[in-house]
Design an enzyme around this catalytic site. Structure first.
Site, PDB file in Angstrom:
ATOM      1  N   ASP A  49       0.843  -1.201   0.000  1.00  0.00           N
ATOM      2  CA  ASP A  49       0.000   0.000   0.000  1.00  0.00           C
ATOM      3  C   ASP A  49       0.878   1.251   0.000  1.00  0.00           C
ATOM      4  O   ASP A  49       1.673   1.453   0.922  1.00  0.00           O
ATOM      5  CB  ASP A  49      -0.890  -0.007   1.255  1.00  0.00           C
ATOM      6  CG  ASP A  49      -1.838   1.169   1.300  1.00  0.00           C
ATOM      7  OD1 ASP A  49      -2.931   1.055   0.708  1.00  0.00           O
ATOM      8  OD2 ASP A  49      -1.489   2.202   1.906  1.00  0.00           O
ATOM      9  N   TYR A  59       2.695   9.963   0.120  1.00  0.00           N
ATOM     10  CA  TYR A  59       3.764   9.432   0.971  1.00  0.00           C
ATOM     11  C   TYR A  59       5.148   9.775   0.416  1.00  0.00           C
ATOM     12  O   TYR A  59       6.146   9.632   1.123  1.00  0.00           O
ATOM     13  CB  TYR A  59       3.658   7.900   1.132  1.00  0.00           C
ATOM     14  CG  TYR A  59       2.339   7.399   1.672  1.00  0.00           C
ATOM     15  CD1 TYR A  59       1.429   8.250   2.286  1.00  0.00           C
ATOM     16  CD2 TYR A  59       1.991   6.054   1.562  1.00  0.00           C
ATOM     17  CE1 TYR A  59       0.223   7.796   2.756  1.00  0.00           C
ATOM     18  CE2 TYR A  59       0.784   5.590   2.037  1.00  0.00           C
ATOM     19  CZ  TYR A  59      -0.106   6.464   2.626  1.00  0.00           C
ATOM     20  OH  TYR A  59      -1.303   5.993   3.094  1.00  0.00           O
ATOM     21  N   LYS A  82      -2.656   5.829  -4.295  1.00  0.00           N
ATOM     22  CA  LYS A  82      -3.752   6.786  -4.060  1.00  0.00           C
ATOM     23  C   LYS A  82      -3.395   8.124  -4.683  1.00  0.00           C
ATOM     24  O   LYS A  82      -2.225   8.526  -4.630  1.00  0.00           O
ATOM     25  CB  LYS A  82      -3.968   6.968  -2.551  1.00  0.00           C
ATOM     26  CG  LYS A  82      -3.940   5.674  -1.772  1.00  0.00           C
ATOM     27  CD  LYS A  82      -4.197   5.866  -0.289  1.00  0.00           C
ATOM     28  CE  LYS A  82      -3.906   4.581   0.473  1.00  0.00           C
ATOM     29  NZ  LYS A  82      -2.484   4.389   0.819  1.00  0.00           N
ATOM     30  N   HIS A  87      -7.527   9.520  -2.426  1.00  0.00           N
ATOM     31  CA  HIS A  87      -7.021   9.476  -1.046  1.00  0.00           C
ATOM     32  C   HIS A  87      -7.978  10.158  -0.063  1.00  0.00           C
ATOM     33  O   HIS A  87      -8.232   9.647   1.027  1.00  0.00           O
ATOM     34  CB  HIS A  87      -5.636  10.132  -0.992  1.00  0.00           C
ATOM     35  CG  HIS A  87      -4.766   9.640   0.101  1.00  0.00           C
ATOM     36  ND1 HIS A  87      -3.401   9.544  -0.014  1.00  0.00           N
ATOM     37  CD2 HIS A  87      -5.055   9.200   1.353  1.00  0.00           C
ATOM     38  CE1 HIS A  87      -2.885   9.077   1.117  1.00  0.00           C
ATOM     39  NE2 HIS A  87      -3.879   8.860   1.958  1.00  0.00           N
TER      40      HIS A  87
HETATM   41  N1  LIG Z   1      -5.716   6.118   3.445  1.00  0.00           N
HETATM   42  C1  LIG Z   1      -5.204   6.882   4.387  1.00  0.00           C
HETATM   43  O1  LIG Z   1      -5.579   8.067   4.547  1.00  0.00           O
HETATM   44  C2  LIG Z   1      -4.145   6.318   5.290  1.00  0.00           C
HETATM   45  C3  LIG Z   1      -3.818   6.989   6.485  1.00  0.00           C
HETATM   46  C4  LIG Z   1      -2.837   6.430   7.302  1.00  0.00           C
HETATM   47  C5  LIG Z   1      -2.219   5.235   6.943  1.00  0.00           C
HETATM   48  N2  LIG Z   1      -2.532   4.612   5.763  1.00  0.00           N
HETATM   49  C6  LIG Z   1      -1.862   3.341   5.357  1.00  0.00           C
HETATM   50  O2  LIG Z   1      -2.016   2.400   6.392  1.00  0.00           O
HETATM   51  C7  LIG Z   1      -0.746   1.901   6.778  1.00  0.00           C
HETATM   52  C8  LIG Z   1      -0.738   1.471   8.233  1.00  0.00           C
HETATM   53  O3  LIG Z   1      -1.178   2.515   9.082  1.00  0.00           O
HETATM   54  P1  LIG Z   1      -0.256   3.201  10.184  1.00  0.00           P
HETATM   55  O4  LIG Z   1       1.146   3.084   9.753  1.00  0.00           O
HETATM   56  O5  LIG Z   1      -0.837   4.531  10.439  1.00  0.00           O
HETATM   57  O6  LIG Z   1      -0.546   2.348  11.501  1.00  0.00           O
HETATM   58  P2  LIG Z   1      -0.401   0.802  11.983  1.00  0.00           P
HETATM   59  O7  LIG Z   1      -0.084  -0.084  10.858  1.00  0.00           O
HETATM   60  O8  LIG Z   1      -1.600   0.529  12.815  1.00  0.00           O
HETATM   61  O9  LIG Z   1       0.821   0.875  13.000  1.00  0.00           O
HETATM   62  C9  LIG Z   1       2.136   1.035  12.562  1.00  0.00           C
HETATM   63  C10 LIG Z   1       3.007   1.218  13.811  1.00  0.00           C
HETATM   64  O10 LIG Z   1       2.889   0.077  14.663  1.00  0.00           O
HETATM   65  C11 LIG Z   1       4.154  -0.590  14.775  1.00  0.00           C
HETATM   66  N3  LIG Z   1       3.892  -2.024  14.642  1.00  0.00           N
HETATM   67  C12 LIG Z   1       3.711  -2.720  13.490  1.00  0.00           C
HETATM   68  N4  LIG Z   1       3.462  -4.012  13.753  1.00  0.00           N
HETATM   69  C13 LIG Z   1       3.489  -4.145  15.095  1.00  0.00           C
HETATM   70  C14 LIG Z   1       3.315  -5.248  15.958  1.00  0.00           C
HETATM   71  N5  LIG Z   1       3.077  -6.472  15.494  1.00  0.00           N
HETATM   72  N6  LIG Z   1       3.401  -5.035  17.295  1.00  0.00           N
HETATM   73  C15 LIG Z   1       3.660  -3.803  17.775  1.00  0.00           C
HETATM   74  N7  LIG Z   1       3.850  -2.706  17.002  1.00  0.00           N
HETATM   75  C16 LIG Z   1       3.762  -2.884  15.662  1.00  0.00           C
HETATM   76  C17 LIG Z   1       5.034  -0.041  13.654  1.00  0.00           C
HETATM   77  O11 LIG Z   1       6.392   0.028  14.038  1.00  0.00           O
HETATM   78  P3  LIG Z   1       7.585  -0.801  13.299  1.00  0.00           P
HETATM   79  O12 LIG Z   1       7.651  -0.331  11.876  1.00  0.00           O
HETATM   80  O13 LIG Z   1       8.784  -0.438  14.092  1.00  0.00           O
HETATM   81  O14 LIG Z   1       7.216  -2.256  13.419  1.00  0.00           O
HETATM   82  C18 LIG Z   1       4.476   1.372  13.464  1.00  0.00           C
HETATM   83  O15 LIG Z   1       5.037   2.254  14.415  1.00  0.00           O
HETATM   84  C19 LIG Z   1       0.201   3.063   6.454  1.00  0.00           C
HETATM   85  O16 LIG Z   1       1.538   2.636   6.429  1.00  0.00           O
HETATM   86  C20 LIG Z   1      -0.351   3.486   5.126  1.00  0.00           C
HETATM   87  O17 LIG Z   1       0.096   2.611   4.100  1.00  0.00           O
HETATM   88  C21 LIG Z   1      -3.508   5.119   4.948  1.00  0.00           C
END
Ligand SMILES: NC(=O)c1ccc[n+]([C@@H]2O[C@H](COP(=O)([O-])OP(=O)(O)OC[C@H]3O[C@@H](n4cnc5c(N)ncnc54)[C@H](OP(=O)(O)O)[C@@H]3O)[C@@H](O)[C@H]2O)c1
Length: 280
Positions: free
Chosen positions: A51, A56, A81, A114
């Site tokens: 994704d 980004y 997006k 997006h």
């Molecule tokens: N459409 C939109 O508007 C939108 C908005 C926000 C995000 N997104 C997409 O969604 C993806 C994921 O969302 P997000 O990055 O906001 O949040 P997330 O995936 O809920 O959390 C990521 C965070 O949690 C940590 N983490 C990952 N796996 C873990 C585990 N098993 N145990 C403990 N901690 C863990 C990661 O650190 P480490 O890397 O150190 O493991 C990182 O700091 C983004 O990367 C992006 O691609 C889309």
């Protein structure tokens, strides 16, 4: 690096013949070599869904990671997006061509708007342009992100059906009425920030209890809760251990009682950002 083909993954058909692996690798806020390396390792670990987004600033690096992984293009699902400049029936074509150019790919599996940017009021015609790209065979499927029920209703009233709405969902932000609206319109939900950015709920007994019972980690239980609720999830991790942990969720299932207990952690809070106020 040799891609791992052994992980048996759950998939969801979001349009006729269009099947998405339900766990994808999130890439925000990784850029440059960090993004390339995380994507290449993720694919080697078995991820088959990545994704990214124009916003980004990492599409070039993500594309490089895909090439470094040496995987057949047809074995990988790639979502990107478009941002504000792509909002119009014709501008979406330029946005798509530019995204492909940055990624170094010939097509995307899914291209999302997006944010709806309702002040600009061009999201319906942008959907028309996306649908045209699919009908022409240039794009496999199209969808939206951060679209509220009112935005989806306007798209539906124009006779258009996005395959996916990617929204913020975690046990503290269930967005029940939004989920119900997506489902009523036949739109698949993809959860972003599916782990709540390592949210406090990972320590709650409703999560740690099933983790102990199934021999899994709290994060694996939350990801399984998304899958068992019919949602795609795109957790981000740059660490080898957590990438593997987040993918190792296909060999167990939660009971109805366990699922309901996690649903009950919902605070009723909306997403971090309000799509009527924020966008790009
Ligand atoms: N459409 C939109 O508007 C939108 C908005 C926000 C995000 N997104 C997409 O969604 C993806 C994921 O969302 P997000 O990055 O906001 O949040 P997330 O995936 O809920 O959390 C990521 C965070 O949690 C940590 N983490 C990952 N796996 C873990 C585990 N098993 N145990 C403990 N901690 C863990 C990661 O650190 P480490 O890397 O150190 O493991 C990182 O700091 C983004 O990367 C992006 O691609 C889309």
């Amino acid at each position: 690096m040799t891609p791992n083909n052994t992980v048996q993954q759950t998939a969801l058909e979001i349009a006729p013949g269009v099947v998405v692996p339900m766990i994808g690798l999130g890439t925000w806020p990784l850029v440059g070599e960090d993004a390339t390396d995380a994507v290449a390792r993720g694919i080697a670990h078995g991820y088959r869904h990545v994704d990214t987004a124009q916003k980004y600033g990492n599409e070039d690096a993500v594309g490089e990671g895909i090439r470094r992984a040496g995987i057949e293009r047809s074995e990988l699902w790639v979502t990107s997006k478009l941002s504000l400049p792509g909002h119009s029936r014709t501008a979406v074509r330029t946005a798509y061509a530019e995204a492909l150019d940055r990624l170094g790919l010939e097509y995307l599996d899914l291209f999302l708007i997006h944010w709806p940017n309702p002040q600009l009021d061009r999201y319906v015609e942008t959907c028309v342009g996306l649908q045209e790209l699919v009908h022409e065979g240039a794009l496999r499927s199209w969808g939206v992100s951060n679209f509220k029920p009112a935005h989806l209703d306007r798209v539906a009233a124009a006779g258009l059906k996005p395959a996916v709405n990617q929204i913020q969902v975690d046990p503290h932000h269930l967005q029940r009425s939004q989920l119900e609206h997506n489902a009523a319109l036949g739109i698949a939900t993809a959860a972003y920030s599916p782990l709540g950015r390592a949210g406090k709920f990972l320590e709650h007994p409703a999560v740690t209890g099933p983790a102990a019972a199934h021999g899994k980690t709290p994060a694996q239980v939350v990801l399984r809760w998304h899958l068992d609720s019919g949602r795609i999830a795109v957790p981000k991790s740059a660490s080898n251990d957590r990438q593997l942990e987040n993918l190792n969720v296909f060999d167990f299932a939660l009971t109805d009682g366990e699922l309901s207990a996690i649903d009950a952690l919902d605070t009723g809070a909306g997403p971090r950002l309000d799509a009527n106020e924020y966008g790009h």
